[in-house]
Design a protein around this motif. Structure first.
Motif, PDB file in Angstrom:
ATOM      1  N   LEU A  64      33.152  43.210  44.272  1.00 27.54           N
ATOM      2  CA  LEU A  64      34.414  43.387  44.996  1.00 27.54           C
ATOM      3  C   LEU A  64      35.302  42.151  44.872  1.00 27.54           C
ATOM      4  CD1 LEU A  64      33.164  45.216  48.213  1.00 27.54           C
ATOM      5  CD2 LEU A  64      34.210  46.196  46.173  1.00 27.54           C
ATOM      6  N   SER A  66      35.448  40.245  42.324  1.00 29.79           N
ATOM      7  CA  SER A  66      36.010  40.229  40.965  1.00 29.79           C
ATOM      8  C   SER A  66      37.270  41.069  40.837  1.00 29.79           C
ATOM      9  CB  SER A  66      34.959  40.720  39.961  1.00 29.79           C
ATOM     10  OG  SER A  66      34.685  42.100  40.158  1.00 29.79           O
ATOM     11  N   THR A  67      37.524  41.953  41.795  1.00 31.86           N
ATOM     12  CA  THR A  67      38.737  42.775  41.744  1.00 31.86           C
ATOM     13  C   THR A  67      39.963  42.052  42.279  1.00 31.86           C
ATOM     14  OG1 THR A  67      38.315  43.729  43.938  1.00 31.86           O
ATOM     15  CG2 THR A  67      37.325  44.840  42.048  1.00 31.86           C
ATOM     16  N   ALA A  72      41.708  37.585  37.974  1.00 30.59           N
ATOM     17  CA  ALA A  72      42.188  38.383  36.846  1.00 30.59           C
ATOM     18  C   ALA A  72      43.054  37.519  35.937  1.00 30.59           C
ATOM     19  CB  ALA A  72      42.987  39.580  37.350  1.00 30.59           C
ATOM     20  N   TRP A 222      43.884  45.567  33.525  1.00 36.66           N
ATOM     21  CA  TRP A 222      43.800  45.064  34.889  1.00 36.66           C
ATOM     22  C   TRP A 222      43.339  46.159  35.859  1.00 36.66           C
ATOM     23  CZ3 TRP A 222      46.927  43.480  31.119  1.00 36.66           C
ATOM     24  CH2 TRP A 222      47.016  42.091  30.880  1.00 36.66           C
ATOM     25  N   ASN A 223      43.773  47.371  35.615  1.00 42.08           N
ATOM     26  CA  ASN A 223      43.309  48.477  36.460  1.00 42.08           C
ATOM     27  C   ASN A 223      41.818  48.739  36.257  1.00 42.08           C
ATOM     28  OD1 ASN A 223      45.920  48.818  37.391  1.00 42.08           O
ATOM     29  ND2 ASN A 223      46.412  50.429  35.909  1.00 42.08           N
ATOM     30  N   ARG A 225      39.532  46.587  35.511  1.00 40.24           N
ATOM     31  CA  ARG A 225      38.781  45.556  36.239  1.00 40.24           C
ATOM     32  C   ARG A 225      38.590  45.961  37.702  1.00 40.24           C
ATOM     33  NH1 ARG A 225      38.438  40.206  34.615  1.00 40.24           N
ATOM     34  NH2 ARG A 225      38.698  39.638  36.804  1.00 40.24           N
ATOM     35  N   ILE A 226      39.628  46.501  38.290  1.00 32.56           N
ATOM     36  CA  ILE A 226      39.536  46.911  39.695  1.00 32.56           C
ATOM     37  C   ILE A 226      38.570  48.080  39.848  1.00 32.56           C
ATOM     38  CG2 ILE A 226      40.848  47.853  41.628  1.00 32.56           C
ATOM     39  CD1 ILE A 226      43.270  46.313  40.593  1.00 32.56           C
ATOM     40  N   TRP A 227      38.713  49.088  38.998  1.00 31.78           N
ATOM     41  CA  TRP A 227      37.842  50.261  39.117  1.00 31.78           C
ATOM     42  C   TRP A 227      36.390  49.920  38.795  1.00 31.78           C
ATOM     43  CZ3 TRP A 227      39.357  53.937  41.952  1.00 31.78           C
ATOM     44  CH2 TRP A 227      40.688  54.318  42.006  1.00 31.78           C
ATOM     45  N   ARG A 228      36.170  48.984  37.874  1.00 32.36           N
ATOM     46  CA  ARG A 228      34.801  48.562  37.582  1.00 32.36           C
ATOM     47  C   ARG A 228      34.161  47.925  38.804  1.00 32.36           C
ATOM     48  NH1 ARG A 228      35.179  43.799  34.186  1.00 32.36           N
ATOM     49  NH2 ARG A 228      35.831  45.191  32.519  1.00 32.36           N
ATOM     50  N   GLY A 229      34.871  46.998  39.446  1.00 33.24           N
ATOM     51  CA  GLY A 229      34.322  46.349  40.639  1.00 33.24           C
ATOM     52  C   GLY A 229      34.072  47.323  41.771  1.00 33.24           C
ATOM     53  N   ILE A 230      35.016  48.239  41.974  1.00 34.77           N
ATOM     54  CA  ILE A 230      34.834  49.235  43.039  1.00 34.77           C
ATOM     55  C   ILE A 230      33.667  50.156  42.722  1.00 34.77           C
ATOM     56  CG2 ILE A 230      35.908  51.215  44.174  1.00 34.77           C
ATOM     57  CD1 ILE A 230      38.580  49.796  43.904  1.00 34.77           C
TER      58      ILE A 230
END
Length: 358
Positions: A64, A66-67, A72, A222-223, A225-230
């Motif tokens: 989390l 990392s998001t 980034a 960048w999106n 990265r967020i979805w991976r962390g979530i």
């Protein structure tokens, strides 16, 4: 993208709510009744599960964190509010104005000739600045070359996540309760990695070429990265929930096998045998010692006198008489129970005596 207004959502809830609520209540009552009649009782969380929870918590926390935008890479199109069709000189002049001392960084100088074309800028938004700046063999005419160069960086967080899942579900840390989820956890981790590789490798990297406004750009790198962390955080939280539910016998209960039940029974019998042996040793010491034997005889004589005096009291005599007269206590039944109890004890005593003589 389809947007649902609050009024539409409220209408759906008022329409489906009366239908779904009774079913949810029924499911809860059925689960509660099943939990009360289950053969394996609910137990507190075993202490050896806490290290697995700690590992999952740390992995979820790092995923989390990392998001956050702090970790980034910089997106020069967002930083300068520029369109994808902005001339290269204008783009980097705007970028220089927001840099300290109005000077471009080394990464900016490396990127400047590499994102001069529209395809290269689409690849920049798709794979991020690091891939565009450092790939030695990638060219815009072969966009798949960027994917192969980015593949190790894509897989690295998932490999670390798999290590965390493997440690949290290992028998050495979480015992049998955690090891039963090992295959499922590994499959979830591999599924997340394959999903990201598929979305990146087979996505439409040229989707931004038709976008004319800066706010409509899809910043895929960048999106992702967020979805991976979530996704990793949700997977870790779900695994922790399943591990908690199965470890406390609230859900996913696996009844013990016949061998496990037999082993548990043998342990109980062995424990009882050890205690009886210790009791026999203490009794042997008491009988052989004159002082202890006299103290024991004195105790039992006093106990008999106290019990006799208690039975001779008027309230006790009246209570016994009333119990016998009302039929609540049957002398015949008591004698029969005592006889059965004695008959059940004597064979075991005889077997124990024969075993000690042999």
């Amino acid at each position: 993208m389809v947007q649902i207004s609050f009024a539409t959502l409220k209408t759906i809830l008022f329409t489906l709510g009366p239908l779904a609520l009774p079913r949810l209540v029924g499911y809860y009552r059925a689960y509660k009744a099943k939990a009360q009649s289950r053969p394996v009782p609910i137990r507190p969380l075993p202490s050896h599960i806490y290290p697995a929870f700690n590992i999952l918590f740390v992995a979820c926390l790092f995923a989390l964190i990392s998001t956050l935008p702090t970790f980034a890479p910089e997106n020069i199109f967002l930083s300068t509010s520029s369109r994808l069709q902005t001339p290269n000189d204008v783009l980097f002049n705007r970028l220089a104005h927001i840099r300290p001392e109005a000077r471009l960084t080394e990464l900016d100088e490396t990127l400047k000739p590499r994102i001069a074309s529209l395809d290269a800028r689409c690849l920049y938004l798709y794979y991020g600045p690091s891939i565009l700046a450092h790939c030695p063999f990638c060219v815009s005419d072969e966009p798949l070359s960027y994917f192969w160069y980015a593949l190790p960086m894509i897989l690295l967080p998932h490999i670390l996540h798999l290590f965390a899942l493997g440690a949290a579900t290992s028998s050495g840390i979480a015992g049998r309760e955690g090891n039963r989820w090992r295959t499922s956890a590994v499959m979830i981790g591999i599924g997340l990695a394959i999903s990201e590789c598929y979305l990146t490798g087979f996505g439409d990297w040229k989707a931004n070429a038709r976008v004319t406004r800066a706010e409509d750009l899809n910043h895929f790198h960048w999106n992702m990265r967020i979805w991976r962390g979530i996704g990793i955080g949700i997977a870790d939280a779900a695994l922790a929930g399943f591990l908690w539910a199965s470890s406390t016998n609230r859900m996913f209960v696996v009844p013990p096998t016949a061998a496990e039940r037999m082993e548990a029974s043998l342990k109980i019998l062995e424990n009882a045998r050890g205690r009886l042996g210790a009791l026999g040793m203490v009794r042997n010491v008491v009988v052989r010692d004159d002082i202890l034997r006299r103290q024991g005889d004195t105790y039992w004589r006093q106990e008999g006198q106290v019990l006799s005096e208690a039975m001779d009291e008027r309230e006790v005599v009246e209570g016994v008489r009333n119990a016998l007269g009302s039929g609540r206590i049957s002398i015949t039944k008591l004698e029969e129970d005592a006889r059965r109890f004695a008959d059940g004890i004597m064979p075991a005593v005889n077997v124990a005596a024969q075993h000690s003589q042999s």
